[in-house]
Motif scaffolding. Structure first.
Motif, mmCIF file in Angstrom:
data_model
loop_
_atom_site.group_PDB
_atom_site.id
_atom_site.type_symbol
_atom_site.label_atom_id
_atom_site.label_comp_id
_atom_site.label_asym_id
_atom_site.label_seq_id
_atom_site.Cartn_x
_atom_site.Cartn_y
_atom_site.Cartn_z
ATOM 1 N N ARG A 140 -3.724 10.512 4.690
ATOM 2 C CA ARG A 140 -3.421 10.074 3.823
ATOM 3 C C ARG A 140 -3.642 9.285 2.898
ATOM 4 N NH1 ARG A 140 1.865 7.628 3.973
ATOM 5 N NH2 ARG A 140 1.383 7.462 6.001
ATOM 6 N N VAL A 141 -4.251 8.427 1.732
ATOM 7 C CA VAL A 141 -5.295 8.001 0.453
ATOM 8 C C VAL A 141 -4.260 6.812 0.458
ATOM 9 C CG1 VAL A 141 -6.939 7.466 -0.848
ATOM 10 C CG2 VAL A 141 -7.018 9.429 0.132
ATOM 11 N N MET A 142 -4.250 5.540 0.757
ATOM 12 C CA MET A 142 -3.059 4.999 0.027
ATOM 13 C C MET A 142 -3.937 3.928 -0.669
ATOM 14 S SD MET A 142 -1.291 5.083 2.201
ATOM 15 C CE MET A 142 -0.210 4.235 2.159
ATOM 16 N N GLU A 192 3.963 9.467 -1.866
ATOM 17 C CA GLU A 192 5.014 8.203 -1.993
ATOM 18 C C GLU A 192 5.244 7.719 -3.477
ATOM 19 O OE1 GLU A 192 4.320 6.591 1.794
ATOM 20 O OE2 GLU A 192 3.081 5.520 0.747
ATOM 21 N N GLN A 214 0.662 -1.416 0.548
ATOM 22 C CA GLN A 214 -0.348 -0.258 -0.140
ATOM 23 C C GLN A 214 1.204 1.072 -0.147
ATOM 24 O OE1 GLN A 214 -3.821 0.009 2.096
ATOM 25 N NE2 GLN A 214 -3.668 -1.147 2.615
ATOM 26 N N SER A 258 1.089 5.778 -1.523
ATOM 27 C CA SER A 258 0.223 6.637 -0.711
ATOM 28 C C SER A 258 0.522 7.174 -2.758
ATOM 29 C CB SER A 258 0.807 7.619 0.011
ATOM 30 O OG SER A 258 1.175 8.431 0.250
ATOM 31 N N ARG A 259 -0.119 8.540 -3.173
ATOM 32 C CA ARG A 259 -0.063 9.407 -4.075
ATOM 33 C C ARG A 259 1.522 10.026 -4.093
ATOM 34 N NH1 ARG A 259 -5.279 8.361 -4.401
ATOM 35 N NH2 ARG A 259 -6.559 7.823 -6.657
ATOM 36 N N GLU A 276 -8.336 2.186 -3.416
ATOM 37 C CA GLU A 276 -8.397 3.640 -2.388
ATOM 38 C C GLU A 276 -8.883 3.077 -0.944
ATOM 39 O OE1 GLU A 276 -8.146 7.984 -4.379
ATOM 40 O OE2 GLU A 276 -10.040 7.300 -3.356
ATOM 41 N N ALA A 327 -8.455 6.148 4.597
ATOM 42 C CA ALA A 327 -7.513 6.990 4.619
ATOM 43 C C ALA A 327 -6.650 6.794 5.802
ATOM 44 C CB ALA A 327 -8.051 8.239 4.960
#
Length: 378
Positions: A57-59, A18, A13, A15-16, A45, A48
């Motif tokens: 954050r949304v993973m 990352e 997983q 985030s955007r 998604e 969060a």
């Protein structure tokens, strides 16, 4: 898209933000591509979570809700079908013993209705099938998808397996040597996920090997790279089906071991005799471990892996004795390298090759997602 999928596979997983740091694309490009992959049902998604400074954050992760992959392992005495999602979870497994049956016609009389039933059930439940992968004793002509002359597998020479499966089931189909599919199971889903150089060894009715170097499967000029079962272990030994003499497979596979023991006809009987400390059975075991020791030293010196994985139907008999084999192998390696080698059991047990067959499609998805999805729609 490929780099995004590989980044998510590597970290499960991410985030955007990352992803921007990892693969160097702009945030706008990442946003657009991930949105498209979500629409396609490849990514989703997840809930969060809070970041280090409290920012939520949304993973992103693979979406298990839409696609299924079918893996098929065709062995010398059995076969297995698995159904997996994009997270590598085994959702269904069907195994059948094929002892006494030989050749494609006999096998597919049993396999075809089972795969057709699995396919029908998946589609009836509303899922899409990404494709079908198959592992089978090699060697294989990869250009045509044809088996060549698999040792100790009568009736399968020059069999057009890939075309047969494509015509029969109408799915995107990939095939590979069963030892390589075992290596792919480790590479994409198992202990090899964070290892760039590994060799997966399958021990059963035959002995095979799959070599991963710098994260990629290696086949060689004729598709024979990794045929570890056919390295010479016994000078002037028995003739092998491959044309060589004294191969590891002639003494270290299930038939090879039983051919050196006069006390019974099954591995289970041999295991019982070993537990009873019968002298001939103990000598047979010690010879088998010695052959394995020599083979593992050769594998390490030839391929220089960080990790050697052992699996297959024979492995349970030998697993208790690895504790004595490992130091013996290490004592025969270069001093500076001996402590860097790990020898471990394979992740998926007897399902290793079937899982790896499904992993062929997953690897295709990571490498060429647009092409795979396009082929699937045809």
């Amino acid at each position: 898209m490929s780099e995004i999928l590989k980044g998510i596979w590597r970290y499960q997983q991410v985030s955007r933000v990352e992803l921007v740091d990892q693969i160097g694309l702009t945030s706008g490009t990442i946003t657009n591509l991930t949105h498209e992959l979500i629409q396609l049902g490849i990514l989703r998604e997840n809930e969060a979570i809070s970041g280090n400074v409290g920012r939520r954050r949304v993973m992103l992760g693979f979406d298990p809700r839409f696609y299924r992959i079918i893996g098929l392992d065709i062995g010398r005495s059995s076969f297995e079908i698995v159904v997996m999602d994009l997270n590598g979870t085994i959702l269904q497994s069907i195994e059948r013993d094929m002892n006494g049956l030989q050749g494609p016609d006999a096998y597919f009389e049993v396999i075809t209705p089972l795969v057709a039933g699995v396919k029908s059930d998946i589609e009836a439940a509303g899922y899409k099938i990404l494709g079908l992968g198959a592992g089978v004793p090699g060697p294989i002509d990869y250009d045509s998808g044809t088996l060549l002359a698999p040792p100790n597998f009568p009736g399968w020479s020059n069999y057009p397996l890939q075309k047969m499966l494509e015509d029969q089931f109408g799915l995107v189909t990939l095939i590979d040597d069963d030892a390589r599919t075992s290596a792919m199971a480790e590479r994409w889903y198992g202990l090899g996920k964070n290892v760039n150089n590994l060799v997966s060894v399958t021990l059963g009715m035959g002995i095979g090997g799959g070599v991963v170097t710098e994260g990629k499967i290696v086949r060689g000029t004729n598709g024979l790279c990794g045929q570890v079962g056919h390295m010479t272990i016994v000078l002037d030994g028995k003739m092998c089906g491959c044309g060589n003499r004294g191969c590891w497979e002639t003494v270290g596979s299930i038939p090879g071991i039983l051919g050196r023991w006069s006390g019974g006809s099954t591995i289970e009987e041999l295991q019982g005799a070993i537990k009873r400390r019968e002298p001939e059975a103990l000598r047979c075991l010690e010879d088998t471990l010695g052959f394995m020791e020599a083979a593992l030293v050769n594998i390490q010196n030839l391929y220089d892996p960080e990790l050697i994985l052992l699996g297959g139907r024979l492995y349970p008999l030998l697993s208790d004795y690895l504790v004595q084999v490992k130091p013996r192998v290490q004592s025969r390696l270069y001093a500076f390298a001996k402590d860097r080698l790990r020898i471990e059991p394979s992740t998926f047990g007897n399902s290793q090759s079937a899982v790896g067959a499904a992993a062929l499609l997953f690897g295709f998805l990571l490498a060429e997602p647009v092409r795979l999805l396009s082929l699937r729609e045809k």
